[in-house]
Design an enzyme around this catalytic site. Structure first.
Site, short mmCIF file in Angstrom:
data_model
loop_
_atom_site.label_atom_id
_atom_site.label_comp_id
_atom_site.label_asym_id
_atom_site.label_seq_id
_atom_site.Cartn_x
_atom_site.Cartn_y
_atom_site.Cartn_z
N ASP A 28 -18.36 -14.89 -47.86
CA ASP A 28 -19.21 -15.91 -48.46
C ASP A 28 -20.21 -15.24 -49.39
OD1 ASP A 28 -20.41 -18.42 -48.90
OD2 ASP A 28 -21.79 -18.13 -47.23
N ASP A 30 -23.55 -16.88 -50.69
CA ASP A 30 -24.97 -17.18 -50.43
C ASP A 30 -25.37 -16.79 -49.01
OD1 ASP A 30 -25.62 -18.39 -52.98
OD2 ASP A 30 -24.26 -20.00 -52.38
#
Length: 267
Positions: A28, A30
């Site tokens: 991922d 963020d």
């Protein structure tokens, strides 16, 4: 060729075609690579005079936290935030560069899987290349893009879920800070093992299904409960047998991957 077929064809190109190819780890963006929520909190405080920090991000969805207001007010604020370039001034999560490099040194192909939107696609890749030059093979967006022809060859668009993307690229593991994503990916029909990343408040709890809290702002829910600090009583319990492991930081990621590989749990 349908849009979905075209998307799957692009994802297939990211998948290891033979057993000798580099195994894939999905990452991922963020709050796993970029300290996004810290930048969001700083922006909100500057704009609205609040005292928000990461300790007040009790839940993954912003409107369920202090200072944000109703879901509609939150939506407008998020639009406002993305109209600035603040997100691209976020700095990497401590240890992320070293951790990513360690995974690459182990022979893993790293693919970013993010829910960011179309209008920040190119700038997101530029941020990745600035702080993690040459370390990621591709950046996959799980939102539907209008201007697909403008994407660079390292950017892949799809309207599949993260679970669908991870299954299609045959990810050995997904590293993600969202408990919601972790549960979805680890319990799908083609489950992916998840490292639930970060000692973050927002991945320590999720709303119970059917309790109506998902549509309530923090203030409304607090008032409805007579001021009771409801978030302190909610904790995510990972069911037995579900392939989710908690990792607090990038050093724990590297240690887990090393041990899991030696034990034959992953390639």
């Amino acid at each position: 060729m349908s849009d979905e077929t075209a998307q799957l064809a692009k994802l297939a190109a990211l998948s290891p075609p033979t057993a000798s190819s580099e195994p894939v780890i999905a990452v991922d963006l963020d709050d796993v690579l970029s300290q996004t929520n810290l930048k969001v909190a700083q922006w909100h405080n500057d704009k609205y005079g609040t005292h928000m920090d990461l300790s007040t991000f009790y839940y993954y969805y912003y409107w369920k936290n202090p200072y944000w207001g109703t879901p509609q007010e939150t939506f407008e604020k998020v639009k406002e935030f993305y109209n600035t370039d603040s997100i691209f001034h976020a700095v990497p999560v401590p240890g992320a560069r070293e951790g990513v490099q360690a995974l690459r040194s182990m022979g893993y192909k790293l693919v970013i899987v993010t829910a960011r939107t179309a209008d920040v696609a190119d700038a997101s890749w530029e941020w990745v290349e600035k702080y993690f030059p040459g370390m990621f093979a591709n950046l996959v967006f799980t939102g539907q893009f209008k201007d697909a022809h403008k994407l660079h060859h390292n950017e892949v668009l799809t309207n599949l879920t993260k679970a669908g993307v991870c299954a299609d690229i045959k990810a050995q593991v997904l590293i993600d800070d969202s408990a919601e994503n972790a549960i979805q990916c680890s319990t799908s029909s083609t489950p992916t093992r998840v490292l639930l990343f970060g000692d973050y408040e927002w991945n320590k709890r999720i709303s119970r299904a059917g309790d109506g809290a998902d549509d309530m702002s923090f203030d409304i829910r607090l008032a409805a409960g007579g001021g009771k600090e409801f978030w302190k009583e909610e904790r995510l319990e990972i069911p037995d047998g579900v392939p989710i492991e908690r990792v607090k930081d990038w050093s724990e990621v590297v240690r887990w991957v090393t041990a899991a590989r030696q034990a034959g749990r992953i390639l």
